[in-house]
Design a protein around this motif. Structure first.
Motif, PDB file in Angstrom:
ATOM      1  N   LEU A 192     -46.915  28.382 -23.228  1.00 56.52           N
ATOM      2  CA  LEU A 192     -45.753  29.157 -22.783  1.00 56.52           C
ATOM      3  C   LEU A 192     -44.729  28.276 -22.083  1.00 56.52           C
ATOM      4  CD1 LEU A 192     -47.322  32.308 -21.053  1.00 56.52           C
ATOM      5  CD2 LEU A 192     -46.023  32.283 -23.160  1.00 56.52           C
ATOM      6  N   THR A 193     -43.494  28.730 -22.123  1.00 55.63           N
ATOM      7  CA  THR A 193     -42.436  28.179 -21.292  1.00 55.63           C
ATOM      8  C   THR A 193     -41.931  29.323 -20.422  1.00 55.63           C
ATOM      9  OG1 THR A 193     -41.777  26.615 -23.012  1.00 55.63           O
ATOM     10  CG2 THR A 193     -40.160  27.088 -21.299  1.00 55.63           C
ATOM     11  N   LEU A 194     -41.759  29.054 -19.135  1.00 56.06           N
ATOM     12  CA  LEU A 194     -41.250  30.051 -18.207  1.00 56.06           C
ATOM     13  C   LEU A 194     -39.884  29.601 -17.720  1.00 56.06           C
ATOM     14  CD1 LEU A 194     -41.404  32.483 -16.229  1.00 56.06           C
ATOM     15  CD2 LEU A 194     -42.655  30.996 -14.675  1.00 56.06           C
ATOM     16  N   VAL A 195     -38.905  30.488 -17.809  1.00 58.18           N
ATOM     17  CA  VAL A 195     -37.585  30.259 -17.236  1.00 58.18           C
ATOM     18  C   VAL A 195     -37.402  31.366 -16.205  1.00 58.18           C
ATOM     19  CG1 VAL A 195     -35.138  29.937 -17.700  1.00 58.18           C
ATOM     20  CG2 VAL A 195     -36.800  29.479 -19.500  1.00 58.18           C
ATOM     21  N   TYR A 196     -37.096  30.981 -14.950  1.00 56.89           N
ATOM     22  CA  TYR A 196     -36.969  31.994 -13.906  1.00 56.89           C
ATOM     23  C   TYR A 196     -35.787  31.701 -12.999  1.00 56.89           C
ATOM     24  CZ  TYR A 196     -39.325  28.651 -10.815  1.00 56.89           C
ATOM     25  OH  TYR A 196     -39.656  27.539 -10.083  1.00 56.89           O
ATOM     26  N   PHE A 197     -35.286  32.776 -12.402  1.00 59.04           N
ATOM     27  CA  PHE A 197     -34.102  32.690 -11.552  1.00 59.04           C
ATOM     28  C   PHE A 197     -34.229  33.730 -10.445  1.00 59.04           C
ATOM     29  CE2 PHE A 197     -29.628  33.707 -10.580  1.00 59.04           C
ATOM     30  CZ  PHE A 197     -29.158  32.422 -10.318  1.00 59.04           C
ATOM     31  N   PRO A 198     -33.983  33.375  -9.168  1.00 54.67           N
ATOM     32  CA  PRO A 198     -34.071  34.356  -8.074  1.00 54.67           C
ATOM     33  C   PRO A 198     -33.046  35.480  -8.254  1.00 54.67           C
ATOM     34  CG  PRO A 198     -33.826  32.117  -7.224  1.00 54.67           C
ATOM     35  CD  PRO A 198     -33.645  32.037  -8.692  1.00 54.67           C
ATOM     36  N   SER A 199     -33.458  36.694  -7.914  1.00 53.75           N
ATOM     37  CA  SER A 199     -32.562  37.840  -8.058  1.00 53.75           C
ATOM     38  C   SER A 199     -32.885  38.883  -6.999  1.00 53.75           C
ATOM     39  CB  SER A 199     -32.689  38.444  -9.454  1.00 53.75           C
ATOM     40  OG  SER A 199     -33.931  39.092  -9.578  1.00 53.75           O
ATOM     41  N   LYS A 200     -32.198  40.011  -7.067  1.00 51.41           N
ATOM     42  CA  LYS A 200     -32.419  41.096  -6.115  1.00 51.41           C
ATOM     43  C   LYS A 200     -33.572  42.004  -6.526  1.00 51.41           C
ATOM     44  CE  LYS A 200     -27.622  41.237  -4.679  1.00 51.41           C
ATOM     45  NZ  LYS A 200     -26.372  41.971  -4.691  1.00 51.41           N
ATOM     46  N   GLU A 201     -33.967  41.933  -7.799  1.00 50.97           N
ATOM     47  CA  GLU A 201     -35.054  42.774  -8.285  1.00 50.97           C
ATOM     48  C   GLU A 201     -35.931  41.980  -9.247  1.00 50.97           C
ATOM     49  OE1 GLU A 201     -33.383  46.097 -10.402  1.00 50.97           O
ATOM     50  OE2 GLU A 201     -31.788  44.869 -11.189  1.00 50.97           O
ATOM     51  N   LEU A 202     -37.123  42.491  -9.484  1.00 50.17           N
ATOM     52  CA  LEU A 202     -38.086  41.833 -10.367  1.00 50.17           C
ATOM     53  C   LEU A 202     -37.927  42.378 -11.783  1.00 50.17           C
ATOM     54  CD1 LEU A 202     -40.618  40.089 -10.808  1.00 50.17           C
ATOM     55  CD2 LEU A 202     -41.964  42.081 -10.194  1.00 50.17           C
ATOM     56  N   LYS A 203     -37.629  41.470 -12.717  1.00 49.68           N
ATOM     57  CA  LYS A 203     -37.525  41.860 -14.127  1.00 49.68           C
ATOM     58  C   LYS A 203     -38.093  40.749 -14.988  1.00 49.68           C
ATOM     59  CE  LYS A 203     -33.876  45.150 -13.980  1.00 49.68           C
ATOM     60  NZ  LYS A 203     -33.199  46.007 -14.881  1.00 49.68           N
ATOM     61  N   VAL A 204     -38.613  41.119 -16.149  1.00 49.46           N
ATOM     62  CA  VAL A 204     -39.199  40.140 -17.047  1.00 49.46           C
ATOM     63  C   VAL A 204     -38.741  40.417 -18.473  1.00 49.46           C
ATOM     64  CG1 VAL A 204     -41.324  41.469 -17.422  1.00 49.46           C
ATOM     65  CG2 VAL A 204     -41.349  39.006 -17.724  1.00 49.46           C
ATOM     66  N   GLY A 205     -38.522  39.335 -19.209  1.00 49.66           N
ATOM     67  CA  GLY A 205     -38.154  39.431 -20.618  1.00 49.66           C
ATOM     68  C   GLY A 205     -38.980  38.442 -21.417  1.00 49.66           C
ATOM     69  N   PHE A 206     -39.067  38.670 -22.704  1.00 48.61           N
ATOM     70  CA  PHE A 206     -39.842  37.810 -23.590  1.00 48.61           C
ATOM     71  C   PHE A 206     -38.967  37.423 -24.779  1.00 48.61           C
ATOM     72  CE2 PHE A 206     -42.609  40.899 -21.520  1.00 48.61           C
ATOM     73  CZ  PHE A 206     -43.391  40.038 -20.769  1.00 48.61           C
ATOM     74  N   ALA A 207     -38.869  36.133 -25.028  1.00 48.97           N
ATOM     75  CA  ALA A 207     -38.056  35.632 -26.130  1.00 48.97           C
ATOM     76  C   ALA A 207     -38.991  35.074 -27.199  1.00 48.97           C
ATOM     77  CB  ALA A 207     -37.108  34.558 -25.629  1.00 48.97           C
ATOM     78  N   VAL A 208     -39.176  35.837 -28.260  1.00 50.53           N
ATOM     79  CA  VAL A 208     -40.062  35.435 -29.351  1.00 50.53           C
ATOM     80  C   VAL A 208     -39.203  35.266 -30.597  1.00 50.53           C
ATOM     81  CG1 VAL A 208     -42.136  36.006 -30.648  1.00 50.53           C
ATOM     82  CG2 VAL A 208     -41.913  36.774 -28.288  1.00 50.53           C
ATOM     83  N   SER A 209     -39.078  34.029 -31.065  1.00 47.55           N
ATOM     84  CA  SER A 209     -38.183  33.747 -32.181  1.00 47.55           C
ATOM     85  C   SER A 209     -38.844  34.035 -33.525  1.00 47.55           C
ATOM     86  CB  SER A 209     -37.732  32.287 -32.134  1.00 47.55           C
ATOM     87  OG  SER A 209     -38.811  31.450 -32.484  1.00 47.55           O
ATOM     88  N   LYS A 210     -38.040  33.974 -34.566  1.00 47.30           N
ATOM     89  CA  LYS A 210     -38.541  34.233 -35.915  1.00 47.30           C
ATOM     90  C   LYS A 210     -39.442  33.120 -36.430  1.00 47.30           C
ATOM     91  CE  LYS A 210     -34.962  37.398 -37.350  1.00 47.30           C
ATOM     92  NZ  LYS A 210     -33.964  37.752 -38.355  1.00 47.30           N
ATOM     93  N   LYS A 211     -39.489  32.004 -35.706  1.00 51.39           N
ATOM     94  CA  LYS A 211     -40.398  30.915 -36.077  1.00 51.39           C
ATOM     95  C   LYS A 211     -41.857  31.346 -35.958  1.00 51.39           C
ATOM     96  CE  LYS A 211     -37.348  27.282 -34.388  1.00 51.39           C
ATOM     97  NZ  LYS A 211     -37.182  26.224 -33.369  1.00 51.39           N
ATOM     98  N   HIS A 212     -42.106  32.392 -35.173  1.00 51.08           N
ATOM     99  CA  HIS A 212     -43.472  32.853 -34.949  1.00 51.08           C
ATOM    100  C   HIS A 212     -44.004  33.691 -36.101  1.00 51.08           C
ATOM    101  CE1 HIS A 212     -42.292  31.685 -30.914  1.00 51.08           C
ATOM    102  NE2 HIS A 212     -43.563  31.615 -30.630  1.00 51.08           N
ATOM    103  N   GLY A 213     -43.133  34.175 -36.970  1.00 46.61           N
ATOM    104  CA  GLY A 213     -43.582  34.973 -38.093  1.00 46.61           C
ATOM    105  C   GLY A 213     -42.775  36.245 -38.226  1.00 46.61           C
ATOM    106  N   GLY A 214     -43.341  37.186 -38.962  1.00 40.23           N
ATOM    107  CA  GLY A 214     -42.666  38.456 -39.216  1.00 40.23           C
ATOM    108  C   GLY A 214     -42.658  39.347 -37.989  1.00 40.23           C
ATOM    109  N   SER A 215     -42.033  40.499 -38.139  1.00 45.41           N
ATOM    110  CA  SER A 215     -41.853  41.399 -37.002  1.00 45.41           C
ATOM    111  C   SER A 215     -43.177  41.910 -36.449  1.00 45.41           C
ATOM    112  CB  SER A 215     -40.969  42.581 -37.402  1.00 45.41           C
ATOM    113  OG  SER A 215     -41.569  43.316 -38.446  1.00 45.41           O
ATOM    114  N   VAL A 216     -44.152  42.124 -37.302  1.00 43.10           N
ATOM    115  CA  VAL A 216     -45.452  42.610 -36.834  1.00 43.10           C
ATOM    116  C   VAL A 216     -46.095  41.589 -35.904  1.00 43.10           C
ATOM    117  CG1 VAL A 216     -47.767  43.270 -37.569  1.00 43.10           C
ATOM    118  CG2 VAL A 216     -45.793  44.043 -38.873  1.00 43.10           C
ATOM    119  N   LYS A 217     -46.059  40.334 -36.290  1.00 41.38           N
ATOM    120  CA  LYS A 217     -46.652  39.274 -35.474  1.00 41.38           C
ATOM    121  C   LYS A 217     -45.867  39.074 -34.182  1.00 41.38           C
ATOM    122  CE  LYS A 217     -48.747  34.758 -35.977  1.00 41.38           C
ATOM    123  NZ  LYS A 217     -49.007  33.645 -36.869  1.00 41.38           N
TER     124      LYS A 217
END
Length: 108
Positions: free
Chosen positions: A28-53
């Motif tokens: 994994l690679t983690l990119v983080y930035f201080p903020s006023k609230e806790l939120k998380v996102g996931f960036a999964v590119s098409k290099k990983h496979g089809g939409s199901v994967k």
């Protein structure tokens, strides 16, 4: 149980990618930035496979993050980016996520 901590807006993703700190592990690679609230996102590119994967990878990452949610003491925007692999497991994501969160001094 709904997941109320999702990072959804493009401007929030851009803020994290442009100004955030990056940490790396074997899966994994983690990119983080201080903020006023806790939120998380996931960036999964098409290099990983089809939409199901890609959707399976995101489900595994969300589940892994849920296990660390009570231990996170500070508010950040997080974006997790998985590295391309043959097989993705919850155990591997848990280990990598714990390593990254400890390395970034985010866990209590």
């Amino acid at each position: 149980m709904t997941f109320d901590y999702r990072l959804k807006k493009e401007k929030d993703f851009n803020l994290v990618f442009n100004k955030g700190k990056r940490l790396f592990s074997s899966s994994l690679t983690l990119v983080y930035f201080p903020s006023k609230e806790l939120k998380v996102g996931f960036a999964v590119s098409k290099k990983h496979g089809g939409s199901v994967k890609r959707n399976r990878i995101k489900r595994l990452l969300r589940e892994s993050f849920r296990s660390f949610l009570p231990k996170i003491g500070k508010n950040f925007f997080f974006v997790f980016i998985p590295k391309v692999q043959e097989e993705y497991t919850l155990k591997k994501f848990n280990e990598s996520m714990e390593y990254l969160l400890k390395k970034g001094n985010v866990l209590e």
